[in-house]
Design an enzyme around this catalytic site. Structure first.
Site, PDB file in Angstrom:
ATOM      1  CB  SER A 125      -0.891   0.002   1.253  1.00 30.06           C
ATOM      2  OG  SER A 125      -1.564   1.237   1.417  1.00 30.06           O
ATOM      3  CE1 TYR A 159      -4.568  -2.460   5.125  1.00 28.98           C
ATOM      4  CE2 TYR A 159      -3.487  -0.457   4.375  1.00 28.98           C
ATOM      5  CZ  TYR A 159      -4.067  -1.683   4.102  1.00 28.98           C
ATOM      6  OH  TYR A 159      -4.133  -2.129   2.801  1.00 28.98           O
TER       7      TYR A 159
END
Length: 276
Positions: free
Chosen positions: A134, A147
């Site tokens: 990501s 995250y």
């Protein structure tokens, strides 16, 4: 010629679902894994081999891979680690158990599958291990500490693995999407509600005015620069089919900007930009 084979995780929706369909259309034999049997049954109805693979259950991981290898005669050309979830909340309000839970699903389970498939790829002399990271593995964002942490860890582990696998024919590769259309925001709500006692937090007002609006707001449309999951599939195809795959692939404008800023800005300057 036999079709190349790939095991993709997290195929119930979003990037995994698009990848399964996109690669099958290109002639790949896709093993489209999901965490829940109900989603696997739906994909089987669509013509996929779909084993149940739950990253939080090591037996499930090893069992799913064993089923795939039995079906292929002991070979596998690629694996795409993809399934993940988010646990929104400020770091100061994040219980350690919540971090353990998300690392099990987003990091440790990926490592279990990666380690399990490497002997097969070593023996056959080739393989691609593609990790869906990501933009949040490049730069941090507030409210996303759990995250962020899993993706930063994934980046470091995959970079190390890439160095160690030189000369084996096995290529570990990172794909780093920014905002991509998926259910990750909706799917994060149960984790938020389970772990974050926001009403009693020091930043309760910010939770109500910022994070709650993002999670529950009915008028939330696509994020700025958001792309469909097929944008990730395009980079995945290059990572899998190129003779010389890149170590990492950026997807979406924010990822390119983040990568550029991380190279040229001081930490203090980068923090100021991200605060905006």
């Amino acid at each position: 010629m036999t079709s190349p084979t790939i095991l993709i995780t997290g195929c119930s929706s979003g990037i995994g679902y698009a990848a399964a369909h996109g690669l099958r259309a290109r002639g790949w034999h896709v093993y489209a894994a999901c965490r829940q049997e109900l989603d696997c049954a739906r994909l089987r109805d669509e013509g996929f081999d779909s084993p149940v693979l739950d990253y939080t259950d090591p037996d499930s991981i090893i069992g799913a891979l064993a089923d795939v290898l039995e079906h292929t005669g002991g070979t596998l050309d690629a694996v795409f680690n993809n399934g993940a979830h988010a646990t929104p909340g400020a770091v100061e309000d994040l219980p350690t158990e919540a971090l353990r839970e998300i690392f099990e699903a987003n990091f440790f389970g990926w490592h279990t599958l990666t380690r399990a498939v490497i002997p097969t790829m070593r023996a056959q002399g080739h393989g691609r291990i593609v990790q869906c990271s990501s933009v949040l593995g490049l730069v941090a964002q507030p409210w996303r500490g759990a995250y962020n942490a899993t993706k930063f860890a994934l980046e470091g582990l995959t970079d190390t693995l890439r160095l160690e696998m030189r000369g084996t024919g096995v290529h570990p590769i990172l794909i780093e999407p920014g905002p991509v259309t998926s259910k990750i925001r909706t799917n994060s709500i149960p984790h938020f509600e389970r772990w974050i006692d926001w009403e009693n937090a020091a930043r309760a007002d910010e939770y109500e005015s910022v994070l709650a609006q993002r999670l529950y707001g009915e008028k939330n449309g696509p994020d700025k620069f958001e792309l469909p999951p097929e944008a990730v599939v395009k980079k995945l195809i290059h990572a899998l089919e190129s003779k010389k795959p890149r170590p990492r692939y950026y997807v979406t404008t924010p990822t390119y900007l983040a990568g550029f800023m991380r190279r040229i800005l001081s930490t203090r300057m980068l923090d100021r930009v991200l605060d905006r």
